[in-house]
Motif scaffolding. Sequence first.
Motif, PDB file in Angstrom:
ATOM      1  N   PHE A 142       0.796  -1.230   0.000  1.00  0.00           N
ATOM      2  CA  PHE A 142       0.000   0.000   0.000  1.00  0.00           C
ATOM      3  C   PHE A 142       0.830   1.283   0.000  1.00  0.00           C
ATOM      4  CE2 PHE A 142       0.291   1.865   4.227  1.00  0.00           C
ATOM      5  CZ  PHE A 142       0.884   0.852   4.940  1.00  0.00           C
ATOM      6  N   ASP A 143       2.092   1.232   0.427  1.00  0.00           N
ATOM      7  CA  ASP A 143       2.868   2.473   0.435  1.00  0.00           C
ATOM      8  C   ASP A 143       4.073   2.393  -0.493  1.00  0.00           C
ATOM      9  OD1 ASP A 143       4.349   0.718   1.845  1.00  0.00           O
ATOM     10  OD2 ASP A 143       4.880   2.093   3.454  1.00  0.00           O
ATOM     11  N   ALA A 144       4.006   1.487  -1.475  1.00  0.00           N
ATOM     12  CA  ALA A 144       5.182   1.242  -2.312  1.00  0.00           C
ATOM     13  C   ALA A 144       5.676   2.520  -2.981  1.00  0.00           C
ATOM     14  CB  ALA A 144       4.846   0.188  -3.360  1.00  0.00           C
ATOM     15  N   ILE A 145       4.787   3.262  -3.613  1.00  0.00           N
ATOM     16  CA  ILE A 145       5.223   4.422  -4.384  1.00  0.00           C
ATOM     17  C   ILE A 145       5.022   5.716  -3.606  1.00  0.00           C
ATOM     18  CG2 ILE A 145       4.907   5.728  -6.514  1.00  0.00           C
ATOM     19  CD1 ILE A 145       6.092   3.034  -7.017  1.00  0.00           C
ATOM     20  N   ASN A 146       3.852   5.884  -2.982  1.00  0.00           N
ATOM     21  CA  ASN A 146       3.597   7.207  -2.401  1.00  0.00           C
ATOM     22  C   ASN A 146       4.477   7.525  -1.199  1.00  0.00           C
ATOM     23  OD1 ASN A 146       2.222   5.497  -0.736  1.00  0.00           O
ATOM     24  ND2 ASN A 146       0.191   6.232  -1.285  1.00  0.00           N
ATOM     25  N   SER A 147       4.882   6.507  -0.441  1.00  0.00           N
ATOM     26  CA  SER A 147       5.764   6.837   0.682  1.00  0.00           C
ATOM     27  C   SER A 147       7.128   7.283   0.161  1.00  0.00           C
ATOM     28  CB  SER A 147       5.919   5.647   1.614  1.00  0.00           C
ATOM     29  OG  SER A 147       6.711   4.663   1.016  1.00  0.00           O
ATOM     30  N   LEU A 226      -0.942  -6.041  -5.811  1.00  0.00           N
ATOM     31  CA  LEU A 226      -0.920  -5.168  -6.985  1.00  0.00           C
ATOM     32  C   LEU A 226      -1.975  -4.078  -6.891  1.00  0.00           C
ATOM     33  CD1 LEU A 226      -0.229  -7.743  -9.781  1.00  0.00           C
ATOM     34  CD2 LEU A 226       1.127  -5.730  -9.268  1.00  0.00           C
ATOM     35  N   MET A 227      -3.146  -4.435  -6.353  1.00  0.00           N
ATOM     36  CA  MET A 227      -4.179  -3.407  -6.185  1.00  0.00           C
ATOM     37  C   MET A 227      -3.661  -2.314  -5.255  1.00  0.00           C
ATOM     38  SD  MET A 227      -6.642  -3.872  -8.113  1.00  0.00           S
ATOM     39  CE  MET A 227      -7.660  -2.476  -7.740  1.00  0.00           C
ATOM     40  N   ALA A 228      -3.036  -2.724  -4.161  1.00  0.00           N
ATOM     41  CA  ALA A 228      -2.510  -1.741  -3.210  1.00  0.00           C
ATOM     42  C   ALA A 228      -1.425  -0.897  -3.873  1.00  0.00           C
ATOM     43  CB  ALA A 228      -1.965  -2.453  -1.977  1.00  0.00           C
ATOM     44  N   LEU A 229      -0.590  -1.554  -4.680  1.00  0.00           N
ATOM     45  CA  LEU A 229       0.460  -0.841  -5.411  1.00  0.00           C
ATOM     46  C   LEU A 229      -0.168   0.184  -6.361  1.00  0.00           C
ATOM     47  CD1 LEU A 229       3.652  -1.130  -6.007  1.00  0.00           C
ATOM     48  CD2 LEU A 229       2.919  -2.290  -8.056  1.00  0.00           C
ATOM     49  N   LEU A 230      -1.236  -0.243  -7.017  1.00  0.00           N
ATOM     50  CA  LEU A 230      -1.950   0.651  -7.934  1.00  0.00           C
ATOM     51  C   LEU A 230      -2.440   1.888  -7.190  1.00  0.00           C
ATOM     52  CD1 LEU A 230      -3.572   1.280 -10.559  1.00  0.00           C
ATOM     53  CD2 LEU A 230      -5.327  -0.234  -9.708  1.00  0.00           C
ATOM     54  N   PHE A 231      -3.050   1.672  -6.033  1.00  0.00           N
ATOM     55  CA  PHE A 231      -3.537   2.819  -5.273  1.00  0.00           C
ATOM     56  C   PHE A 231      -2.378   3.685  -4.797  1.00  0.00           C
ATOM     57  CE2 PHE A 231      -7.402   0.117  -4.350  1.00  0.00           C
ATOM     58  CZ  PHE A 231      -8.191   0.816  -5.234  1.00  0.00           C
ATOM     59  N   SER A 232      -1.264   3.051  -4.487  1.00  0.00           N
ATOM     60  CA  SER A 232      -0.131   3.840  -3.991  1.00  0.00           C
ATOM     61  C   SER A 232       0.461   4.714  -5.096  1.00  0.00           C
ATOM     62  CB  SER A 232       0.940   2.933  -3.401  1.00  0.00           C
ATOM     63  OG  SER A 232       1.813   2.480  -4.394  1.00  0.00           O
ATOM     64  N   VAL A 233       0.236   4.337  -6.356  1.00  0.00           N
ATOM     65  CA  VAL A 233       0.708   5.189  -7.444  1.00  0.00           C
ATOM     66  C   VAL A 233      -0.165   6.432  -7.556  1.00  0.00           C
ATOM     67  CG1 VAL A 233       0.944   5.357  -9.949  1.00  0.00           C
ATOM     68  CG2 VAL A 233       1.763   3.336  -8.772  1.00  0.00           C
ATOM     69  N   PHE A 234      -1.476   6.232  -7.347  1.00  0.00           N
ATOM     70  CA  PHE A 234      -2.393   7.325  -7.637  1.00  0.00           C
ATOM     71  C   PHE A 234      -2.775   8.178  -6.435  1.00  0.00           C
ATOM     72  CE2 PHE A 234      -3.105   4.603 -11.328  1.00  0.00           C
ATOM     73  CZ  PHE A 234      -2.957   5.554 -12.318  1.00  0.00           C
ATOM     74  N   THR A 235      -2.455   7.743  -5.239  1.00  0.00           N
ATOM     75  CA  THR A 235      -2.827   8.558  -4.083  1.00  0.00           C
ATOM     76  C   THR A 235      -1.588   9.183  -3.473  1.00  0.00           C
ATOM     77  OG1 THR A 235      -2.632   6.709  -2.568  1.00  0.00           O
ATOM     78  CG2 THR A 235      -4.792   7.122  -3.501  1.00  0.00           C
ATOM     79  N   TYR A 237      -1.158   9.936  -0.084  1.00  0.00           N
ATOM     80  CA  TYR A 237      -0.777   9.457   1.244  1.00  0.00           C
ATOM     81  C   TYR A 237      -0.966   7.949   1.359  1.00  0.00           C
ATOM     82  CZ  TYR A 237      -0.981  14.375   2.213  1.00  0.00           C
ATOM     83  OH  TYR A 237      -0.775  15.719   2.169  1.00  0.00           O
ATOM     84  N   ALA A 238      -0.065   7.345   2.104  1.00  0.00           N
ATOM     85  CA  ALA A 238      -0.110   5.898   2.284  1.00  0.00           C
ATOM     86  C   ALA A 238      -1.414   5.478   2.945  1.00  0.00           C
ATOM     87  CB  ALA A 238       1.085   5.441   3.113  1.00  0.00           C
ATOM     88  N   ALA A 239      -1.900   6.300   3.879  1.00  0.00           N
ATOM     89  CA  ALA A 239      -3.135   5.936   4.577  1.00  0.00           C
ATOM     90  C   ALA A 239      -4.298   5.855   3.603  1.00  0.00           C
ATOM     91  CB  ALA A 239      -3.440   6.956   5.665  1.00  0.00           C
ATOM     92  N   THR A 240      -4.332   6.771   2.647  1.00  0.00           N
ATOM     93  CA  THR A 240      -5.417   6.760   1.655  1.00  0.00           C
ATOM     94  C   THR A 240      -5.403   5.469   0.863  1.00  0.00           C
ATOM     95  OG1 THR A 240      -4.879   9.076   1.404  1.00  0.00           O
ATOM     96  CG2 THR A 240      -6.551   8.194  -0.059  1.00  0.00           C
TER      97      THR A 240
END
Lengths: 375, 341
Positions: A142-147, A226-235, A237-240
């Motif tokens: 979930f925080d792969a990219i945004n963190s 992968l879904m979490a990774l996807l969200f981490s690209v587009f959001t 904050y990690a919490a989001t």
Amino acid sequence: MQGLEVEGMEKAVSAAALKNDLQTSQTGGLEKNSRLLSEPEERERERKALRFHSMSALYRKEMADHISSKRFVIILAVMAALTVASVYGSMTGIRSELADSGSSMDLSNLFLRLYTTSGGSIPSYMSLIALIGPFIGIILGFDAINSERNSGTLNRLVAQPIYRDSIIIGKFLASATLIGVLVLCSGITVGTAGFLFSGIRPSGEAVMRVLIYLLYTVVYICFWQLMALLFSVFTRYAATSALLSIALWLFFAIFVGLLAGVIANGVYPVNTDYEQSVNMIHYYNLNLGLNRVSPYYLYSEASTLIMDPARSTMGYSYAQIIDAYTGFLKQGRSYLSLGQSLLLVWPHLVGLIALCFFAFETAYVGFMRQEVRGN
Amino acid sequence: MAEENAIIRTQDLTKAYGSKVAVNHLNLDIKKGEIFGLLGPNGAGKTTTILMLLGLTEPTLGSAMIAGYDCTRDSMRVKRITGYLPDNVGFYADMTGRENLRFTARLNGVPEKEIDSRIDELLERVGMTWAGDQKTGTYSKGMRQRLGIADVLIKDPEVIIMDEPTLGLDPEGMREFLQLIKQLSIQDGRTVLVSSHQLYQIQQICDRVGIFVDGALAASGRIGDLGKQIASEGHYLLEVEAEPTDDRFLGFLSSLSGIRDISKEGDHFIISSSRDLRTEITAFLGTNHYTLLHLRQKGGDLDEIYRVYFEKAEEKEKEDRNARLGSGRHGKGRVRGSAEK
């Protein structure tokens, strides 16, 4: 229009040049040919080497990151608790079943029941994994990219000679490896513990079934990663992204089932006896089809088919059921053979992998198009 | 003049986000081995320019080259020879300084055998040997910047690009940091491009500067040359203080020809004019029994250069806008105002 013409002409010219090259290489011998080819080839090799270098560096770093992180300790603890609890539960479950039914109990595939039997208040290993597995995937992704973006490491990373897709692939592979190792370890532990404590000896077929089931589980958890990774690209904050992933999981696990029932009932009502006699089969097919949109349902259905061959005749199209039944009749068995099970579940695997690809591609395209700047 | 040995070159480099033009036909030539300061206020398009140089964002128009490689199409080669220290650089907080450097080294394909010795050498050079085994989460801003320099140097780059590197450093840290940047150019012969809005600090180390306003380069060259250029174009700024400060003195000042603006800052008058007024003022003060307390011709320093070019660019923009609007309601007055120059 003009541009197109020019392009077309260029192509024609280059085709002519290629033809020329071919002729000269045929007539002029090998030496010339190799000289013509060597530069782009070398470049290609260089690119591949670079890709491998940077991706493996990232992979190693991600791996080390995960393993030394606190959240990995939590994941390990959860997996261990889950494994131990489900072994205990299934053993008590099997024991009480034996005591109840005595010698009349069907002992075929007893080994598989270690995974499918619930006992006391403890759910079976299979349902526990279906429940907890997605969270493990989400925690790893979930925080792969945004963190990285928020801590200012991403813009440093993309300024290194690393292809952007290598970043996503490296991160995915590192988490996928961990998921694979975790699932295999815990799955094999269940079987081994069952074997040691109860003396239930697995047949070769049972072992195959368990391994296939574990493979499905890995793909399923990877989908959530992968879904979490996807969200981490587009959001931002990690919490989001964590919340979005969990919301999606809840949607698939609970609401798709409810919605499918409502929609199917709307299209083919089954509220009166008459309606039931006319619409039941359509209602059923539509309901099932809608349910299968959910990866949770796909996975649960597939794992039941693999692990519970005696019980699983629910939920297939006629063609599939007839296929499977002719299989029974030929072999004179009361449960699906491994081959028949696989025949029924391969579409599920394809579906799960397709979902994985969908998540990955979307994340990939989104990440490639994003502009990475400080803060 | 230095066409041949330009290592960074942009041609009509343009980037537009929708209708907003962030970088507008930028032509930049940076010579090998020099320190070039890209100066401009926040939002002038400095970071966007840097992103395009690194191939991290595609130009809308034009091209950028580093060492002969196209920054957009050959960005991998560009990134291999270019080190980038981003604005507000971050490190993996759970890893030590050494581990962070090792990761960067591996990404760049530095041979495993050389990595450790290179890390030691670089930590020594940026004065961070003592903190190399601490987790970077504990580092202060200044320490992160130093580690950032080591991180940039680990790939042994020909070109170093820094985005606002001095932001948030204390004066002592700033001085040492600038020294470090200077060494990169003088000792190692690397080309350094520094973007900043902190003029005084950057002035100390730059060979040449480019003043960047609203996506376009308002001026570029050596600082001294820019100062002369301003003077020759008739931009003078004079600080005067005399005793007594009365209306007669002020009346005299405003009667002088070529005066653009007079303002009061503390006890000083700040006089902006289009010619050198010093002789006339001293003559007036002498004959009328004033005591001259302070007289200083400003100009030549970066702040002044910057101010002038910034104003010029703003005026030019206004003119353009008015020209576009034609004879709009407020158009005439403004055009006349700037035409007076």
